[in-house]
Design an enzyme around this catalytic site. Structure first.
Site, PDB file in Angstrom:
ATOM      1  N   ARG A  49      28.878  36.696 -34.990  1.00  0.00           N
ATOM      2  CA  ARG A  49      29.375  35.545 -35.858  1.00  0.00           C
ATOM      3  C   ARG A  49      28.235  34.351 -35.850  1.00  0.00           C
ATOM      4  NH1 ARG A  49      35.812  36.212 -34.622  1.00  0.00           N
ATOM      5  NH2 ARG A  49      34.651  37.035 -32.866  1.00  0.00           N
ATOM      6  N   ASN A  89      32.967  31.076 -31.682  1.00  0.00           N
ATOM      7  CA  ASN A  89      32.661  32.355 -32.287  1.00  0.00           C
ATOM      8  C   ASN A  89      31.538  32.106 -33.348  1.00  0.00           C
ATOM      9  OD1 ASN A  89      34.458  34.047 -30.919  1.00  0.00           O
ATOM     10  ND2 ASN A  89      36.107  33.188 -32.116  1.00  0.00           N
ATOM     11  N   GLY A 100      34.684  46.479 -27.035  1.00  0.00           N
ATOM     12  CA  GLY A 100      35.792  45.508 -26.763  1.00  0.00           C
ATOM     13  C   GLY A 100      36.245  44.695 -25.545  1.00  0.00           C
TER      14      GLY A 100
HETATM   15  C1  UD1 Z   1      39.491  37.053 -28.027  1.00  0.00           C
HETATM   16  C2  UD1 Z   1      40.870  37.637 -27.916  1.00  0.00           C
HETATM   17  C3  UD1 Z   1      41.934  37.008 -28.867  1.00  0.00           C
HETATM   18  C4  UD1 Z   1      41.902  35.399 -28.316  1.00  0.00           C
HETATM   19  C5  UD1 Z   1      40.580  34.926 -28.483  1.00  0.00           C
HETATM   20  C6  UD1 Z   1      40.446  33.740 -27.590  1.00  0.00           C
HETATM   21  C7  UD1 Z   1      40.761  39.944 -27.579  1.00  0.00           C
HETATM   22  C8  UD1 Z   1      40.826  41.526 -28.438  1.00  0.00           C
HETATM   23  N1  UD1 Z   1      41.105  39.018 -28.522  1.00  0.00           N
HETATM   24  O1  UD1 Z   1      39.193  37.286 -29.481  1.00  0.00           O
HETATM   25  O2  UD1 Z   1      43.199  37.133 -28.622  1.00  0.00           O
HETATM   26  O3  UD1 Z   1      42.655  34.468 -29.215  1.00  0.00           O
HETATM   27  O4  UD1 Z   1      39.520  35.915 -27.740  1.00  0.00           O
HETATM   28  O5  UD1 Z   1      39.050  33.092 -27.643  1.00  0.00           O
HETATM   29  O6  UD1 Z   1      40.523  40.117 -26.435  1.00  0.00           O
HETATM   30  N2  UD1 Z   1      33.070  40.521 -24.784  1.00  0.00           N
HETATM   31  C9  UD1 Z   1      32.522  41.497 -23.844  1.00  0.00           C
HETATM   32  N3  UD1 Z   1      32.668  43.059 -24.142  1.00  0.00           N
HETATM   33  C10 UD1 Z   1      33.003  43.373 -25.483  1.00  0.00           C
HETATM   34  C11 UD1 Z   1      33.230  42.344 -26.592  1.00  0.00           C
HETATM   35  C12 UD1 Z   1      33.831  41.234 -26.176  1.00  0.00           C
HETATM   36  O7  UD1 Z   1      32.525  41.306 -22.827  1.00  0.00           O
HETATM   37  O8  UD1 Z   1      32.918  44.561 -25.671  1.00  0.00           O
HETATM   38  C13 UD1 Z   1      33.125  39.169 -24.367  1.00  0.00           C
HETATM   39  C14 UD1 Z   1      32.547  38.242 -25.322  1.00  0.00           C
HETATM   40  O9  UD1 Z   1      31.109  38.170 -24.835  1.00  0.00           O
HETATM   41  C15 UD1 Z   1      33.282  37.086 -25.439  1.00  0.00           C
HETATM   42  C16 UD1 Z   1      34.726  37.451 -25.094  1.00  0.00           C
HETATM   43  O10 UD1 Z   1      34.429  38.692 -24.530  1.00  0.00           O
HETATM   44  O11 UD1 Z   1      32.716  35.929 -24.542  1.00  0.00           O
HETATM   45  C17 UD1 Z   1      35.534  37.524 -26.143  1.00  0.00           C
HETATM   46  O12 UD1 Z   1      35.003  38.235 -27.135  1.00  0.00           O
HETATM   47  P1  UD1 Z   1      35.332  38.000 -28.695  1.00  0.00           P
HETATM   48  O13 UD1 Z   1      34.686  38.899 -29.489  1.00  0.00           O
HETATM   49  O14 UD1 Z   1      34.693  36.385 -28.888  1.00  0.00           O
HETATM   50  O15 UD1 Z   1      36.725  37.785 -28.874  1.00  0.00           O
HETATM   51  P2  UD1 Z   1      37.475  37.000 -30.036  1.00  0.00           P
HETATM   52  O16 UD1 Z   1      37.341  37.446 -31.318  1.00  0.00           O
HETATM   53  O17 UD1 Z   1      37.476  35.500 -29.935  1.00  0.00           O
HETATM   54 MG    MG Z   2      35.728  34.722 -28.987  1.00  0.00          MG
END
Ligand code: UD1
Ligand code: MG
Length: 450
Positions: free
Chosen positions: A14, A224, A78
């Site tokens: 995003r 995000n 995820g």
């Molecule tokens: C996530 C939470 C949501 C919370 C929000 C708070 C989940 C499923 N959801 O959503 O409940 O309210 O954060 O900000 O966890 N990442 C990885 N590997 C992956 C995917 C993501 O390392 O495969 C890392 C990203 O780099 C990031 C973090 O995890 O730093 C969160 O990922 P993001 O996709 O931003 O999750 P949200 O949709 O914000």
């Molecule tokens: Mg996030």
């Protein structure tokens, strides 16, 4: 025993950026550096960083911090999948695992400490940080039973309209009992709108899940998109300015100025509008900066004024006036009571106490003694097209207007250089040097050509 894992493998779709999201800068530090700093006080046994998208770039940027274990998540399926990568790494570990989302950069260290403390005293399997948000759009919603235990977290996109009305949101910060988490991690499924493994689903699988609600909901802002990045920058800048105002710094128009965390100020500093300080700046008492100035890694003594000027990696003594429209470049060292005036550029040069470079000059690779007066338009010609050379000017020497000092060249003390001279040879103490063609006047010229 405590281990900290930061989730930093995501792409940040995003953001629509070539830069991985966790490396986006915020008030002079990357998001992930800020997240790591928020857990530093806890002195964790192990610090793990889960990397994936542009892993090498993230590792390279952070390797200087030291003491980090990088764990690769490939592909990125995820947040639950990210933490699954720790199963082999933390085998046999019997302590708490603090999981921090790499895109939640405003957390205060005290908030994380309170979370870990709350977790330890309740004996829960997991304790997560929650916040009530005025606009919870995009965040996972946290559902709590009558005993205050968390029953489930449902992502915004998986929520029903009714569930979306719940404003208790998941901050993405969790303290797990690692052994309990490790036993449920393999059971995660991709049964959700994104088809990913969600860390948040572990909460419903663990026997005792608690939450700690944060007092200041600004702390849990997740980034995000660029809009959220800008909002966080605004909040951080406010925090920094509030801190320094409490320490005795005046901001004439606070909202128009930005600081970095590496800045230090003495008492009674006045920061005028549109002035920005980056990197590690140190500003002495009674300085007046701006309006319209940029300082980066600048060290200023006391009583310095900087007006409409740029100062970068330069060191300035006490009582110096800079500008308007001056440019101090790396390794410029300006002594006490100097004057660096209009349209003057100084690079890699030492300028001794009480010297003046007032108008339209370039001083590069030079060493000026004390009480030197550089006339308007004097230039050190430091570059011969291949190499840089030095210019040395002794105490109390002065150059007339529009001189070129062709380096390498050395002027003694109390030297005078006539206006318009091009100086290619050294000049001894007390001498006058004239390096220009003699003026010839032709009387009656107008009559002849008229
Ligand atoms: C996530 C939470 C949501 C919370 C929000 C708070 C989940 C499923 N959801 O959503 O409940 O309210 O954060 O900000 O966890 N990442 C990885 N590997 C992956 C995917 C993501 O390392 O495969 C890392 C990203 O780099 C990031 C973090 O995890 O730093 C969160 O990922 P993001 O996709 O931003 O999750 P949200 O949709 O914000
Ligand atoms: Mg996030």
């Amino acid at each position: 025993m405590l281990a900290v894992a930061v989730l930093a493998a995501g792409k940040g779709t995003r953001m629509k950026s070539a830069l991985p999201k966790v490396l986006q800068p915020l008030a002079g530090a990357t998001l992930v550096e800020r997240v790591l700093a928020s857990a530093r006080n806890l002195q964790p046994e192990r610090r793990l960083l889960i990397v994936g998208h542009q892993a090498e770039r993230v590792e390279q940027t952070l390797s200087a911090l030291g003491g980090l274990e990088f764990v690769l998540q490939q592909p990125q399926n995820g947040t639950g999948h990210a933490v699954q990568q720790l199963l082999p790494v933390l085998q046999g570990f019997a302590g708490e695992l603090l999981v921090l989302n790499g895109d939640v950069p405003l957390l205060r260290p005290e908030t994380i400490e309170a979370l870990v403390h709350g977790h330890r005293s309740s004996g829960a399997d997991v304790t997560l940080l929650t916040a009530r948000l005025a606009d919870p759009t995009g965040y996972g919603r946290v559902f709590v039973d009558q005993q205050g235990q968390v029953t489930a977290i449902v992502e915004h996109r998986d929520c029903s309209d009714e569930q979306r009305r719940n404003d208790l949101t998941n901050a993405g910060i969790y303290c797990f009992n690692w052994t309990a988490l490790a036993s449920v991690l393999p059971k995660l499924s991709t049964d959700n709108d994104q088809g990913e493994l969600y860390l948040t689903d572990t909460v419903a699988m663990l026997p005792k899940a608690m939450h700690v609600e944060v007092g200041d909901s600004d702390e849990v802002n997740g980034i995000n998109n660029r809009n959220q990045l800008a909002q966080c920058e605004t909040l951080l800048q406010e925090r920094l300015r509030d801190h320094w105002m409490a320490e005795g710094v005046t901001f004439v128009d606070p909202a128009s100025c930005t600081l970095s965390e590496g800045c230090q100020f003495g008492r009674d500093v006045v920061i005028e509008p549109q002035t920005h300080l980056r990197g590690a700046c140190s500003i002495g008492d009674n300085c007046r900066l701006g309006p319209g100035s940029l300082l980066e890694d600048a060290i200023l003594g006391s009583d310095v004024t900087v007006l409409h000027s740029v100062v970068r990696e330069a060191k300035v003594g006490n009582g110096v006036a800079i500008g308007p429209f001056a440019h101090l470049r790396p390794a410029a060292e300006i002594g006490d009571d100097c004057r660096i005036g209009n349209f003057v550029e100084v690079k890699k040069s030492q300028i001794g106490q009480g010297s003046k470079v007032n108008h339209l000059s370039y001083i590069g690779d030079a060493e000026l003694g004390s009480d030197v007066n550089i006339g308007a338009g004097t230039i050190t010609a430091n570059y011969d097209g291949v190499r840089k050379h030095r210019t040395v000017i002794g105490n109390s020497s002065k150059t007339g207007a529009n001189c070129v000092l062709v380096a390498p060249v050395s002027l003694g003390s109390q030297v005078t250089i006539a206006a318009g001279s091009t100086i290619t040879k050294d000049v001894t103490d007390g001498a006058l040097a004239i390096g220009r063609s003699r003026q010839a006047n032709k009387p009656g010229w107008a009559d002849r050509t008229g």
